[in-house]
Scaffold this motif. Structure first.
Motif, PDB file in Angstrom:
ATOM      1  N   ARG A  38      10.038   0.606   6.042  1.00  0.00           N
ATOM      2  CA  ARG A  38       8.781   1.340   5.956  1.00  0.00           C
ATOM      3  C   ARG A  38       7.841   0.544   5.069  1.00  0.00           C
ATOM      4  N   GLY A  39       6.612   0.354   5.506  1.00  0.00           N
ATOM      5  CA  GLY A  39       5.658  -0.436   4.740  1.00  0.00           C
ATOM      6  C   GLY A  39       5.292   0.215   3.418  1.00  0.00           C
ATOM      7  N   ASP A  40       4.610  -0.546   2.582  1.00  0.00           N
ATOM      8  CA  ASP A  40       4.143  -0.016   1.303  1.00  0.00           C
ATOM      9  C   ASP A  40       3.035   1.005   1.521  1.00  0.00           C
ATOM     10  N   ALA A  41       2.855   1.864   0.545  1.00  0.00           N
ATOM     11  CA  ALA A  41       1.816   2.898   0.616  1.00  0.00           C
ATOM     12  C   ALA A  41       1.081   2.957  -0.720  1.00  0.00           C
ATOM     13  N   THR A  42      -0.085   3.565  -0.680  1.00  0.00           N
ATOM     14  CA  THR A  42      -0.898   3.749  -1.884  1.00  0.00           C
ATOM     15  C   THR A  42      -1.190   5.237  -2.048  1.00  0.00           C
ATOM     16  N   CYS A  43      -1.036   5.733  -3.277  1.00  0.00           N
ATOM     17  CA  CYS A  43      -1.324   7.135  -3.603  1.00  0.00           C
ATOM     18  C   CYS A  43      -2.316   7.186  -4.758  1.00  0.00           C
ATOM     19  N   VAL A  44      -3.215   8.158  -4.711  1.00  0.00           N
ATOM     20  CA  VAL A  44      -4.241   8.294  -5.748  1.00  0.00           C
ATOM     21  C   VAL A  44      -4.351   9.750  -6.192  1.00  0.00           C
ATOM     22  N   ARG A  49     -10.263   3.916   1.166  1.00  0.00           N
ATOM     23  CA  ARG A  49     -10.304   4.388   2.556  1.00  0.00           C
ATOM     24  C   ARG A  49      -9.735   5.795   2.678  1.00  0.00           C
ATOM     25  N   GLU A  50      -8.563   5.999   2.087  1.00  0.00           N
ATOM     26  CA  GLU A  50      -7.902   7.294   2.203  1.00  0.00           C
ATOM     27  C   GLU A  50      -8.637   8.380   1.420  1.00  0.00           C
ATOM     28  N   GLY A  51      -9.281   8.006   0.323  1.00  0.00           N
ATOM     29  CA  GLY A  51     -10.072   8.980  -0.418  1.00  0.00           C
ATOM     30  C   GLY A  51     -11.145   9.599   0.458  1.00  0.00           C
ATOM     31  N   GLN A  52     -11.787   8.761   1.280  1.00  0.00           N
ATOM     32  CA  GLN A  52     -12.809   9.245   2.200  1.00  0.00           C
ATOM     33  C   GLN A  52     -12.197  10.050   3.341  1.00  0.00           C
ATOM     34  N   GLU A  53     -11.146   9.507   3.986  1.00  0.00           N
ATOM     35  CA  GLU A  53     -10.557  10.137   5.166  1.00  0.00           C
ATOM     36  C   GLU A  53      -9.902  11.479   4.852  1.00  0.00           C
ATOM     37  N   GLU A  54      -9.161  11.529   3.740  1.00  0.00           N
ATOM     38  CA  GLU A  54      -8.340  12.700   3.452  1.00  0.00           C
ATOM     39  C   GLU A  54      -9.004  13.747   2.576  1.00  0.00           C
TER      40      GLU A  54
END
Length: 205
Positions: A52-58, A107-112
């Motif tokens: 499983r690839g790496d992920a980023t969490c904020v 990117r995810e901050g905007q999308e999610e």
């Protein structure tokens, strides 16, 4: 006294490797050996490895209002346990090729959650489950204003259905203590925030 980390990756001998499953995720089977702490060589053994690839969490945090944004969404891995499979989590996404963790965070901050981070404060990188998975999490605290935060988000064709909640920091931390928040990234980030909250609030003035 012997110090840790006497062995490195090149001490591991992979005799054979094959992909045993390829779907939304991938599973490999490895035949391997490595030196033992007592000086002997480990006999060849097999392990299955979840690729499983790496992920980023904020963790989105407003230091002026002292509030965080937590995302509620369905998680299959929690189904069948004595709890709701809808979890409160951080903004998160898989790292795509060519993206930095910071790129993914924004990117995810905007999308999610419809959020734009004014600053990203690095918390740590950690291996999710190194006994059987390759995944590394890159963890950040992202500074925001919660003034107009909250609502429904997610990329529909990715089957995302997300509700963003604005939560007082004290309430979020209380949810760790009573078990309502029980996923690692959120626990680590909120405990980091407990330690760094005064600094962040002071810097925001």
């Amino acid at each position: 006294m012997i110090k840790p980390f006497q062995f490195q990756a090149n001490d591991v001998k992979v005799e054979k490797r094959e992909t045993v499953f390829q779907g939304f995720f991938r599973m490999d089977k490895l035949w391997l050996t490595h030196p033992r702490f007592d000086g002997r060589e480990m006999p060849v053994f097999t392990r299955e490895l979840f690729i499983r690839g790496d992920a980023t969490c904020v963790l989105p945090y407003d230091p002026v209002r002292d509030e965080v944004v937590l995302l509620e969404q369905f998680r299959l891995g929690a189904l069948g346990r004595d709890q709701s499979p809808w979890l409160l989590e951080l903004v998160a996404g898989m790292n795509e090729e060519g993206e930095s963790p910071e790129d993914v965070a924004r990117r995810e901050g905007q999308e999610e959650a419809g959020l734009t981070f004014s600053e990203l404060d690095k918390i740590c990188d950690y291996l999710v489950s190194p006994g059987g998975s390759t995944e590394m999490i890159h963890l950040f605290c992202g500074l925001i204003s919660t003034e107009s935060a909250g609502g429904l988000f997610g990329v529909e064709h990715e089957h995302e259905d997300i509700r963003a909640h604005v939560v007082r920091v004290e309430d979020a931390i209380a949810m760790i203590h009573d078990g309502r928040i029980n996923n690692a990234a959120a626990i680590i980030a909120l405990q980091w925030l407990e330690l760094n909250r005064s600094r962040l609030r002071k810097e925001a003035k």
